[in-house]
Write a protein that holds these residues in place. Structure first.
Motif, PDB file in Angstrom:
ATOM      1  N   HIS A 181      17.369 -27.354   8.213  1.00 47.51           N
ATOM      2  CA  HIS A 181      17.501 -28.897   9.112  1.00 47.51           C
ATOM      3  C   HIS A 181      18.966 -28.716   9.757  1.00 47.51           C
ATOM      4  O   HIS A 181      19.906 -28.840   8.346  1.00 47.51           O
ATOM      5  CB  HIS A 181      17.023 -29.886   8.630  1.00 47.51           C
ATOM      6  N   GLU A 182      19.719 -29.055  10.921  1.00 54.78           N
ATOM      7  CA  GLU A 182      21.100 -28.589  10.883  1.00 54.78           C
ATOM      8  C   GLU A 182      21.998 -30.082  10.520  1.00 54.78           C
ATOM      9  O   GLU A 182      22.797 -29.768   9.811  1.00 54.78           O
ATOM     10  CB  GLU A 182      21.592 -28.645  12.618  1.00 54.78           C
ATOM     11  N   ARG A 183      21.329 -30.828  10.228  1.00 54.79           N
ATOM     12  CA  ARG A 183      21.896 -31.849   9.072  1.00 54.79           C
ATOM     13  C   ARG A 183      22.310 -31.504   7.994  1.00 54.79           C
ATOM     14  O   ARG A 183      22.460 -32.769   7.567  1.00 54.79           O
ATOM     15  CB  ARG A 183      21.266 -33.334   9.482  1.00 54.79           C
TER      16      ARG A 183
END
Ligand SMILES: [Zn+2]
Length: 272
Positions: A181-183
Motif C-alpha cells: 500500500h503506497e500510503r
C-alpha cells in the motif's frame, strides 16, 4: 521457489476451496508455507494440513486468543511440542506475542502467556513467530529475559530502531501485504532500508490483503470471499519488495528464501 513464512491456511475463509488455494500457490512458485496455530484447538488442523500438503507448521497461542485459554492450555502446548519433537514439519513456536493495539485486552494475561511460551520455545530449542502490534518494546524485553533461537517478527510495523533490535537478537522481520500500500510509508521505508539478512516475506493470508486485492469492509461483506488474501499472492508481494529495494525479483526470491531458512532452520530440511 518462494516461501510464505506466515499463512493461516486453517482459517475458515479457506474451508470452501483450500486445495485450490494450495494449488494456486504451488503454480505461482510458492512451494512452501509456514502455518502458525493461533489456539490449542487448531494444533491438529495445522499439523494435518502441513502433512497433507507438504508444508510446515508452528504451535502456539496467539495473543488475541489468550482469553479463550486456561493456564492449563500452556501445559497442552508443552505436551504437543514434546509429542511432535521429531516431526520435521514442526518448525517453530507460534504465533505468540503481544497485541497492544486492539482495545479491551488483558495485557497481564497476554504477558504471562508470552513469557511462558518463550520458555517453552527455549526448552524445545525452536525459534518463535511473533505477533507485534504496538508492542515491540515489550516483546524485546521478554526476549532479553528469555533468550530463544531467534525467529520472525511477523507483519512488522515498528520503528527502524526497534527493527534493528530484533535483528540483533537473531530475528528476521516479516513483510507482506501492508508493504504494497503506497500510503504505508513507514513499512515501505523499513523494507527498503533494513539490512538484507533481516527480510522475509509472508502473506498472513487470509488477512492483510495486498493493495490489488484490497476491498473495504462493506464491500467484503457484500461479496463473500472478495478481498481475501492467499499464499499465491506472495511472488507479487516479492515484486513490490524488489521495486522498493531496487533489486531484480530473482534476487529478492533467493534472498528471502535463504533468510526464511536461516530464521526457521527446520525449513532447510523440507525444501532441499
Ligand atoms: Zn498471523
Amino acid at each position: 521457489m518462494w516461501i510464505d513464512t506466515h499463512c493461516h491456511l486453517d482459517a475458515p475463509e479457506f474451508d470452501a476451496d483450500r486445495p485450490a488455494v494450495v494449488a494456486r500457490a504451488v503454480a505461482a512458485g510458492v512451494a512452501m508455507q509456514v502455518l502458525p496455530a493461533v489456539a490449542v484447538a487448531h494444533f491438529g488442523a495445522v499439523r494435518e494440513l502441513a502433512h497433507a500438503h507438504g508444508l510446515a507448521y508452528a504451535l502456539g497461542i496467539h495473543p488475541l486468543y489468550v482469553h479463550e485459554h486456561a493456564d492449563e492450555d500452556l501445559d497442552r502446548l508443552q505436551q504437543a511440542l514434546q509429542q511432535r519433537r521429531d516431526d520435521p514439519r514442526l518448525v517453530a513456536v507460534g504465533e505468540i506475542g503481544l497485541d497492544h493495539f486492539v482495545p479491551g485486552l488483558d495485557r497481564d494475561r497476554q504477558q504471562r502467556f508470552y513469557a511462558a511460551q518463550l520458555k517453552l520455545a527455549r526448552e524445545a530449542g525452536l525459534p518463535v513467530i511473533l505477533h507485534v502490534r504496538r508492542s515491540a518494546d515489550s516483546l524485546l524485553a521478554g526476549l532479553r529475559r528469555t533468550e530463544v533461537a531467534g525467529g520472525i517478527a511477523h507483519a512488522f510495523n515498528g520503528s527502524q530502531q526497534q527493527a534493528l533490535q530484533f535483528v540483533e537478537r537473531g530475528f528476521k522481520l516479516g513483510f507482506g501485504g501492508a508493504m504494497t500500500h503506497e500510503r504505508a510509508l513507514q513499512i515501505r521505508r523499513l523494507a527498503a532500508a533494513l539490512p538484507e539478512p533481516a527480510l522475509v516475506l509472508e502473506t498472513d493470508a487470509p488477512d492483510i490483503p495486498p493493495a490489488w486485492l484490497y476491498r473495504t469492509a462493506a464491500a467484503r461483506a457484500e461479496a463473500a470471499g472478495q478481498g481475501r488474501n492467499e499464499p499465491g499472492e506472495l511472488p507479487r508481494i516479492g515484486e513490490v519488495l524488489a521495486g522498493l529495494r531496487g533489486f531484480p525479483v530473482e534476487a529478492v526470491r533467493s534472498l528471502t528464501l535463504g533468510n526464511a531458512i536461516a530464521a526457521l532452520p527446520g525449513l532447510g530440511r523440507l525444501v532441499s
